[in-house]
Write a protein that holds these residues in place. Structure first.
Motif, PDB file in Angstrom:
ATOM      1  N   ALA A 152       0.833  -1.207   0.000  1.00 35.06           N
ATOM      2  CA  ALA A 152       0.000   0.000   0.000  1.00 35.06           C
ATOM      3  C   ALA A 152       0.867   1.258   0.000  1.00 35.06           C
ATOM      4  O   ALA A 152       0.552   2.240  -0.678  1.00 35.06           O
ATOM      5  N   ALA A 153       1.961   1.226   0.770  1.00 34.58           N
ATOM      6  CA  ALA A 153       2.860   2.377   0.815  1.00 34.58           C
ATOM      7  C   ALA A 153       3.512   2.614  -0.544  1.00 34.58           C
ATOM      8  O   ALA A 153       3.673   3.766  -0.978  1.00 34.58           O
ATOM      9  N   GLN A 154       3.897   1.526  -1.222  1.00 31.64           N
ATOM     10  CA  GLN A 154       4.492   1.655  -2.556  1.00 31.64           C
ATOM     11  C   GLN A 154       3.479   2.243  -3.538  1.00 31.64           C
ATOM     12  O   GLN A 154       3.808   3.122  -4.337  1.00 31.64           O
ATOM     13  N   MET A 155       2.244   1.772  -3.472  1.00 32.55           N
ATOM     14  CA  MET A 155       1.209   2.299  -4.349  1.00 32.55           C
ATOM     15  C   MET A 155       0.932   3.773  -4.045  1.00 32.55           C
ATOM     16  O   MET A 155       0.692   4.574  -4.954  1.00 32.55           O
ATOM     17  N   ALA A 156       0.970   4.128  -2.766  1.00 25.23           N
ATOM     18  CA  ALA A 156       0.752   5.527  -2.393  1.00 25.23           C
ATOM     19  C   ALA A 156       1.820   6.424  -2.996  1.00 25.23           C
ATOM     20  O   ALA A 156       1.534   7.541  -3.449  1.00 25.23           O
ATOM     21  N   LEU A 157       3.071   5.946  -3.033  1.00 29.45           N
ATOM     22  CA  LEU A 157       4.148   6.729  -3.643  1.00 29.45           C
ATOM     23  C   LEU A 157       3.916   6.921  -5.137  1.00 29.45           C
ATOM     24  O   LEU A 157       4.101   8.014  -5.674  1.00 29.45           O
ATOM     25  N   VAL A 158       3.513   5.841  -5.799  1.00 29.58           N
ATOM     26  CA  VAL A 158       3.251   5.920  -7.235  1.00 29.58           C
ATOM     27  C   VAL A 158       2.114   6.904  -7.517  1.00 29.58           C
ATOM     28  O   VAL A 158       2.202   7.747  -8.419  1.00 29.58           O
ATOM     29  N   PRO A 172      -4.881  12.483  -0.961  1.00 29.89           N
ATOM     30  CA  PRO A 172      -5.590  11.195  -0.851  1.00 29.89           C
ATOM     31  C   PRO A 172      -4.748   9.973  -1.181  1.00 29.89           C
ATOM     32  O   PRO A 172      -5.254   8.849  -1.094  1.00 29.89           O
ATOM     33  N   ALA A 173      -3.494  10.145  -1.559  1.00 25.44           N
ATOM     34  CA  ALA A 173      -2.697   9.037  -2.081  1.00 25.44           C
ATOM     35  C   ALA A 173      -2.596   7.862  -1.104  1.00 25.44           C
ATOM     36  O   ALA A 173      -2.727   6.698  -1.506  1.00 25.44           O
ATOM     37  N   ARG A 174      -2.379   8.146   0.172  1.00 21.88           N
ATOM     38  CA  ARG A 174      -2.229   7.057   1.140  1.00 21.88           C
ATOM     39  C   ARG A 174      -3.525   6.273   1.292  1.00 21.88           C
ATOM     40  O   ARG A 174      -3.523   5.037   1.357  1.00 21.88           O
ATOM     41  N   VAL A 175      -4.639   6.966   1.327  1.00 23.03           N
ATOM     42  CA  VAL A 175      -5.934   6.298   1.455  1.00 23.03           C
ATOM     43  C   VAL A 175      -6.225   5.471   0.211  1.00 23.03           C
ATOM     44  O   VAL A 175      -6.687   4.323   0.282  1.00 23.03           O
ATOM     45  N   TRP A 176      -5.955   6.057  -0.953  1.00 22.03           N
ATOM     46  CA  TRP A 176      -6.177   5.330  -2.202  1.00 22.03           C
ATOM     47  C   TRP A 176      -5.294   4.092  -2.286  1.00 22.03           C
ATOM     48  O   TRP A 176      -5.740   3.029  -2.734  1.00 22.03           O
ATOM     49  N   GLY A 177      -4.038   4.222  -1.878  1.00 23.04           N
ATOM     50  CA  GLY A 177      -3.129   3.080  -1.922  1.00 23.04           C
ATOM     51  C   GLY A 177      -3.615   1.939  -1.053  1.00 23.04           C
ATOM     52  O   GLY A 177      -3.643   0.776  -1.473  1.00 23.04           O
ATOM     53  N   ALA A 178      -4.027   2.263   0.172  1.00 20.47           N
ATOM     54  CA  ALA A 178      -4.521   1.231   1.088  1.00 20.47           C
ATOM     55  C   ALA A 178      -5.826   0.626   0.575  1.00 20.47           C
ATOM     56  O   ALA A 178      -6.024  -0.597   0.633  1.00 20.47           O
ATOM     57  N   GLY A 179      -6.702   1.463   0.058  1.00 17.71           N
ATOM     58  CA  GLY A 179      -7.974   0.967  -0.453  1.00 17.71           C
ATOM     59  C   GLY A 179      -7.789   0.070  -1.664  1.00 17.71           C
ATOM     60  O   GLY A 179      -8.467  -0.955  -1.810  1.00 17.71           O
ATOM     61  N   LEU A 180      -6.862   0.448  -2.531  1.00 16.58           N
ATOM     62  CA  LEU A 180      -6.606  -0.343  -3.729  1.00 16.58           C
ATOM     63  C   LEU A 180      -6.079  -1.725  -3.369  1.00 16.58           C
ATOM     64  O   LEU A 180      -6.550  -2.749  -3.897  1.00 16.58           O
ATOM     65  N   VAL A 181      -5.122  -1.776  -2.443  1.00 15.37           N
ATOM     66  CA  VAL A 181      -4.547  -3.063  -2.039  1.00 15.37           C
ATOM     67  C   VAL A 181      -5.594  -3.924  -1.341  1.00 15.37           C
ATOM     68  O   VAL A 181      -5.677  -5.141  -1.568  1.00 15.37           O
ATOM     69  N   GLY A 182      -6.410  -3.309  -0.483  1.00 20.14           N
ATOM     70  CA  GLY A 182      -7.453  -4.067   0.195  1.00 20.14           C
ATOM     71  C   GLY A 182      -8.442  -4.676  -0.786  1.00 20.14           C
ATOM     72  O   GLY A 182      -8.863  -5.832  -0.638  1.00 20.14           O
ATOM     73  N   MET A 183      -8.821  -3.912  -1.796  1.00 16.47           N
ATOM     74  CA  MET A 183      -9.752  -4.406  -2.803  1.00 16.47           C
ATOM     75  C   MET A 183      -9.156  -5.573  -3.574  1.00 16.47           C
ATOM     76  O   MET A 183      -9.804  -6.614  -3.770  1.00 16.47           O
ATOM     77  N   VAL A 184      -7.910  -5.419  -4.012  1.00 12.46           N
ATOM     78  CA  VAL A 184      -7.261  -6.464  -4.807  1.00 12.46           C
ATOM     79  C   VAL A 184      -7.054  -7.714  -3.974  1.00 12.46           C
ATOM     80  O   VAL A 184      -7.257  -8.844  -4.447  1.00 12.46           O
ATOM     81  N   ARG A 185      -6.671  -7.554  -2.717  1.00 14.34           N
ATOM     82  CA  ARG A 185      -6.461  -8.721  -1.860  1.00 14.34           C
ATOM     83  C   ARG A 185      -7.765  -9.494  -1.668  1.00 14.34           C
ATOM     84  O   ARG A 185      -7.782 -10.727  -1.753  1.00 14.34           O
TER      85      ARG A 185
END
Length: 224
Positions: A152-158, A172-185
């Motif tokens: 999630a942290a890597q995705m937030a950086l991207v 919103p990057a950190r929230v989006w990163g965590a949400g994206l990883v949670g959805m995919v998992r």
């Protein structure tokens, strides 16, 4: 005039350095053996199976990792590093030549999702081992949290870099990163239960559509 010199510390003990290197090498070998055992026996592999594949005893394994928690943590770190490398390649964060890849915002999201699902498809038992941690006793919390947190942290950086380039607010990057990883998992766990329902490419496309449907509202795609 008296010149004072600061005495140097003791020279490194060559024997100690070699022993540290030996232990690090042995730990890597045992992690690799554990991964082989997981692939051979499934995510519910036991310590006896791991010791047999490693050609050693449980006592030796515990000597290097203290307990099952230590071994699980080392295996998780190895898988974590692999996923992060794949993400870096997929998103161009590793300085790779991605001229033939889709570097649009939507393309970056799709690449990251596919990088995660690639591990699930190629190494399903290893993925289950990391996510469900059957080797461990019942514990509180999510044993895979460190791995998913790093992703999630890597995705937030991207996402942050992409938003900055587009002149958008990166808050919103950190929230989006965590949400994206949670959805995919969550989707990956469901897909593992019925992998024949669709291909990895189809699942990647569906998840990208779902994610981009929300992200594009605040992060418009720069492509026509």
């Amino acid at each position: 005039m008296t010149t004072s010199t600061q005495s140097a510390g003791p020279a490194p003990d060559g024997r100690s350095t070699r022993w540290d290197e030996h232990r690090a090498t042995r730990r890597r070998e045992l992690v690799d053996a554990t991964l082989r055992a997981v692939r051979q026996h499934g995510a519910g592999v036991g310590m006896d199976d791991i010791a047999a594949v490693a050609g050693t005893s449980k006592t030796v394994i515990y000597r290097h990792f203290t307990d099952r928690q230590g071994l699980y943590a080392a295996v998780s770190e190895s898988v974590d590093a692999l996923i992060l490398r794949n993400l870096a390649v997929a998103t161009g964060a590793a300085g790779n030549d991605l001229t033939s890849a889709d570097s649009s915002p939507r393309g970056l999201i799709a690449g990251a999702i596919d990088a995660y699902l690639t591990l699930v498809e190629k190494d399903p038992e290893v993925y289950r081992f990391v996510v469900t941690a059957p080797l461990l006793d019942q514990s509180s919390g999510d044993p895979a949290a460190p791995v998913t947190g790093h992703i999630a942290a890597q995705m937030a950086l991207v996402i942050t870099e992409a938003l900055d380039r587009a002149g958008r607010d990166p808050a919103p990057a950190r929230v989006w990163g965590a949400g994206l990883v949670g959805m995919v998992r969550a989707a990956a766990d469901q897909w593992l239960a019925d992998p024949d329902a669709m291909s990895r490419g189809e699942l990647t496309e569906h998840l990208t559509d779902l994610a981009w449907g929300g992200l594009s509202a605040a992060w418009p795609d720069e492509t026509p």
